[in-house]
Design a protein around this motif. Structure first.
Motif, short mmCIF file in Angstrom:
data_model
loop_
_atom_site.label_atom_id
_atom_site.label_comp_id
_atom_site.label_asym_id
_atom_site.label_seq_id
_atom_site.Cartn_x
_atom_site.Cartn_y
_atom_site.Cartn_z
N GLN A 160 0.82 -1.21 0.00
CA GLN A 160 0.00 0.00 0.00
C GLN A 160 0.86 1.27 0.00
O GLN A 160 0.45 2.30 -0.52
N TYR A 161 2.05 1.16 0.58
CA TYR A 161 2.88 2.34 0.75
C TYR A 161 4.30 2.07 0.27
O TYR A 161 4.78 0.94 0.30
N ASN A 181 -8.38 12.99 6.52
CA ASN A 181 -9.46 11.99 6.60
C ASN A 181 -10.79 12.63 6.98
O ASN A 181 -11.57 12.08 7.76
N HIS A 203 -14.18 -2.86 5.78
CA HIS A 203 -13.09 -3.10 6.73
C HIS A 203 -13.41 -4.28 7.64
O HIS A 203 -12.54 -5.12 7.93
N GLU A 246 -5.15 0.83 5.37
CA GLU A 246 -4.66 1.40 6.63
C GLU A 246 -4.57 0.34 7.74
O GLU A 246 -4.86 0.63 8.91
N ASN A 247 -4.17 -0.88 7.38
CA ASN A 247 -4.17 -1.96 8.38
C ASN A 247 -3.10 -1.80 9.45
O ASN A 247 -3.11 -2.50 10.46
N THR A 265 -2.83 0.85 11.26
CA THR A 265 -3.34 1.80 12.27
C THR A 265 -4.40 1.11 13.14
O THR A 265 -4.09 0.31 13.98
#
Length: 401
Positions: free
Chosen positions: A43-44, A105, A254, A281-282, A284
């Motif tokens: 993802q990043y 967000n 989610h 965003e897993n 966080t």
């Protein structure tokens, strides 16, 4: 001279709460390892595990600096600290959107200072515990004849301290932090000395009200929207919690993916860096899903066991404390951790609705971790500055010499 210095160093290390430090260090290792593994999904482009190490180092410095300040001095400056963070919360509301106060967000809840973003509401949790603990300690110190009237007066004082930051955070549409505030207050009130003749109907009414709100959201959501101003997307989280697969392409995405990840981990998991289920965003709020998938039921139980040891240690620390301010802070901090743990893990397995509440000491994030480490600093201060207690053998040995 050298002998005196050695004695001072020995005394310093003996006064540290090594059990607490060890548990936080273990959670740090779990956090960095799991966040690094969560980056495997592609993802990043950067590894947030490395940044988490930086956050932990800075958090440790914050905790150490606070530890050196005695609880009496901390208590002395509580009002000033409370005022500063109330002003910071007001600033987020009145200041226009900018690079300094960006919308992230969908919420304007941060101050951005270069690469670092600070969320005042996270620090306000610790400040609120300090403020309410001071109110409780001062009230009991100057109340010589306890009665229903004095107990009601204490509740009014606690309400007065809480309502301002809670109202400001509600204006940011941060329902999760508001719920944390309520959990903190509930914990401190229980040990504040208020009679159960007041607490029993108060907590009973809160349970009935909470149940009624959930039923209203399910069967008459427009009523809740009209009277509270809560946004539709926040109500959608309740519906997606109760029936996630119907909303699997929207609010329930989610949750369905989280349950798929945790379930697929089975007993011992798929192994580090072998996660396959995609959850945005897993690293966080949904970090527990990564733990469940890669380390399985065994890994999840180990993490829960470490949290249990931490909570039990804090409870023992509260029981051993003779100072009401310190005892109230420990109970408030324990309530904060317990709510975060239950809510975060519960939302990943459909036991509770999804909120933006991180898993303490494990989820990625600077503000959340720094605020928790500030609280750890106060706990270390309570232990470090506690009066020395010698056992009978040690005392007899000193006398004989």
């Amino acid at each position: 001279m050298a002998s005196s210095r050695q004695q001072t160093q020995k005394s310093f290390f003996r006064r540290l709460d090594w059990k607490l430090i060890s548990l936080i260090l273990i959670l740090c290792i779990i956090s960095v390892t799991t966040i690094h593994s969560a980056m495997g999904g592609g993802q990043y482009s950067m590894d947030f595990g490395v940044r988490q190490v930086f956050y932990y180092v800075l958090g440790a410095i914050i905790a150490f600096m606070i530890m050196l300040v005695s609880p009496k001095k901390i208590r002395k400056y509580v009002n000033m600290i409370y005022g500063i963070f109330v002003v910071l919360l007001i600033g987020l509301i009145i200041l226009p959107e900018s690079s300094f106060t960006p919308i992230i967000n969908g919420a304007k809840s941060w101050y951005r200072l270069g690469p670092i973003s600070i969320q005042p509401s996270e620090f306000m949790k610790i400040v609120l515990i300090l403020a309410v603990s001071k109110v409780v300690a001062q009230h009991n110190r100057f109340t010589f004849n306890k009665s229903l009237e004095t107990d009601f007066m204490l509740l009014l004082k606690i309400f007065g301290v809480t309502i301002i930051p809670m109202g400001l955070i509600l204006l940011q549409n941060d329902l999760g932090t508001t719920l944390v505030f309520l959990a903190i207050i509930a914990g401190i009130v229980i040990v504040s000395g208020v009679t159960w003749k007041i607490l029993a109907p108060l907590f009973g009414s809160a349970i009935v009200l909470g149940g009624g709100l959930i039923l209203s959201i399910i069967y008459n959501p427009s009523f809740i929207e009209n009277i509270s101003g809560i946004k539709t997307y926040q109500l959608g989280r309740i519906n997606s919690w109760l029936d996630p697969y119907t909303y699997s392409t929207g609010d329930g995405f989610h949750l369905t993916e989280s349950m798929k990840a945790i379930g697929s981990g089975q007993l011992i998991g798929k192994g580090l860096n072998n996660g396959e289920v995609y959850i945005p965003e897993n690293h966080t709020d949904f970090i527990f899903s990564v733990i469940g998938e890669e380390f399985g039921f065994v890994g999840a139980v180990i993490v829960l066991g470490i949290f249990l040891l931490l909570l039990l240690h804090l409870i023992r620390l509260a029981i051993s404390s003779d100072d009401l301010f310190s005892k109230s802070f420990i109970v408030g901090y324990t309530s904060l951790l317990l709510f975060h743990i239950v809510q975060n893990i519960g939302m990943t397995i459909q036991l509770l609705p999804i909120t933006g509440i991180p898993l303490p000491f494990i989820s990625y994030g600077g503000s959340s971790l720094w605020s928790l480490m500030a609280g750890i600093g106060v706990l270390l201060s309570i232990h470090y500055h506690a009066p020395k207690k010698y056992d009978a053998t040690a005392v007899q040995s000193r006398i004989s010499k």
